[in-house]
Design an enzyme around this catalytic site. Structure first.
Site, mmCIF file in Angstrom:
data_model
loop_
_atom_site.group_PDB
_atom_site.id
_atom_site.type_symbol
_atom_site.label_atom_id
_atom_site.label_comp_id
_atom_site.label_asym_id
_atom_site.label_seq_id
_atom_site.Cartn_x
_atom_site.Cartn_y
_atom_site.Cartn_z
ATOM 1 N N ASP A 20 7.094 -6.619 24.216
ATOM 2 C CA ASP A 20 6.594 -7.151 22.952
ATOM 3 C C ASP A 20 5.854 -6.094 22.141
ATOM 4 O O ASP A 20 5.559 -6.308 20.961
ATOM 5 C CB ASP A 20 5.632 -8.313 23.216
ATOM 6 N N ASP A 30 9.275 -15.073 12.061
ATOM 7 C CA ASP A 30 7.930 -14.846 11.489
ATOM 8 C C ASP A 30 7.891 -14.744 9.976
ATOM 9 O O ASP A 30 6.800 -14.732 9.397
ATOM 10 C CB ASP A 30 7.270 -13.591 12.071
ATOM 11 N N ASP A 79 6.424 -8.242 9.753
ATOM 12 C CA ASP A 79 5.407 -8.288 10.814
ATOM 13 C C ASP A 79 4.028 -7.796 10.386
ATOM 14 O O ASP A 79 3.203 -7.448 11.233
ATOM 15 C CB ASP A 79 5.879 -7.509 12.042
#
Length: 360
Positions: free
Chosen positions: A333, A182, A144
């Protein structure tokens, strides 16, 4: 039952023919802010017991036919516990709303600390219910890009050992695995330093290869979402990450792009990766993406969103293997727009998701 495949999707025909019942219970935590519910910055890991089985069925949620929903529902997920809490407090209206989340299967995000025990616990519980586990692996090093869900394995060797432990935990039981949300797209958008690219490609290829050694495991490599990049930008990165050896790819994980847009994006990408099928995360896309702000964090706890289509393998599209709730609705989130840290349960947001869906 799901240790072997039956047709392209593995369990679709078996579940329908057998008329099996799905144990409907709760769900728990996870485009960024996947969160693991443990405070380590992961998208979402198991917030239940170390073995992934939880502690019971606090909401007393029963069973219903589920011939197009072959996935197991955690009987002690966060939503189920919230239903139980609201019921205890006499708040039947809120309990009924959250029950709409608790009665759907959601992704179980395997944590970093006890991967073998968690994977074993989830898949054993699923097998006992004649279901398969839906697992999300989110532990790639440098995860991330240092954002809300930063973290991941310490290095490549640690990651390989972690994947090995997950595979051992799955054994020969049925599992659908969404691999590393991701991880590929962050190689393309430039936020992952270039010196780390080759290792990441190697780790992803290795993870696909290792997981596919398990006879009942299907693997879907994450491929971003329709609002991020064109399919052309992802063809070569997915190839380098091992898409050829995977069962397909996943789109819209933890995002809000509509099912129609996600399907079109997936079809364009499929045409470039050998016709691979894909799954769509519909957990929170009922109102589509948030467009009322110029903020770059339109993905982070946007207001006014709604639950999307319930999980099913009956998508009406030969290329779409399933609509899944990969992101667990009601979990934050990240600490934006008043939310708690990534992956933590946020009952007010969960209620908003259901109410918006009810209106729609």
């Amino acid at each position: 039952m799901y240790g072997s495949h039956n047709g392209r999707f593995g369990v679709r025909g078996v579940a329908a023919a057998a008329g099996l019942l799905l144990l409907l219970t709760g769900c728990s935590a996870s485009d960024d802010g996947k969160g693991d519910g443990k405070g380590d910055g992961g998208r979402a890991g198991a917030s239940e017991g170390a073995d992934g089985t939880g502690g019971g069925n606090p909401a007393g949620i029963g069973q219903r036919p589920a011939d197009t929903v072959p996935y197991w529902v955690n009987p002690d997920g966060t939503a189920a516990r919230q239903v139980a809490a609201y019921t205890k407090d006499g708040n039947e209206e809120a309990a009924a709303l959250i029950r709409r989340i608790a009665e759907q299967p959601v992704g179980e995000w395997v944590g970093a600390e006890n991967p073998e025990a968690e994977a074993k616990g989830y898949t054993e519980a699923a097998a006992k219910a004649d279901r398969q586990a839906l697992l999300v692996l989110y532990n790639i090093p440098h995860r991330d890009c240092g954002q809300f869900s930063k973290g991941g394995a310490a290095d490549g060797d640690a990651y390989r050992a972690w994947v090995e432990a997950v595979a051992r935990g799955i054994g020969d039981r049925g599992a659908t695995v969404v691999l590393e949300p991701d991880a590929v797209v962050h190689l393309v958008d430039g936020c992952t330093p270039r010196q780390l690219h080759e290792e990441r490609y190697d780790l992803l290829r290795g993870a696909v290869e290792r997981l596919k050694k398990q006879p009942g495991t299907r693997v879907y490599l994450d491929a971003g979402n329709a609002g991020w990049r064109t399919a052309d930008a992802l063809f070569d990165p997915l190839r380098r990450a091992g898409i050829e050896g995977a069962d397909g790819f996943a789109v819209n994980v933890s995002n809000f792009q509509t099912t129609a847009d996600s399907t079109e994006f997936g079809r364009q990408l499929s045409a470039k990766v050998g016709g691979k099928p894909f799954v769509v995360d519909t957990s929170r896309n009922g109102s589509g993406p948030y467009t009322a702000s110029d903020s770059e964090e339109t993905w982070c706890n946007p207001p006014g969103r709604a639950l999307g289509e319930p999980p099913t393998t009956d998508t009406g599209d030969d290329l779409v293997d399933a609509y899944l709730w990969i992101k667990r609705p009601g979990e934050s989130d990240g600490d934006c727009r008043g939310g708690p840290k990534a992956g933590e349960w946020w009952p007010a947001y969960a209620l908003d998701l259901v109410r918006a869906a009810k209106k729609g």
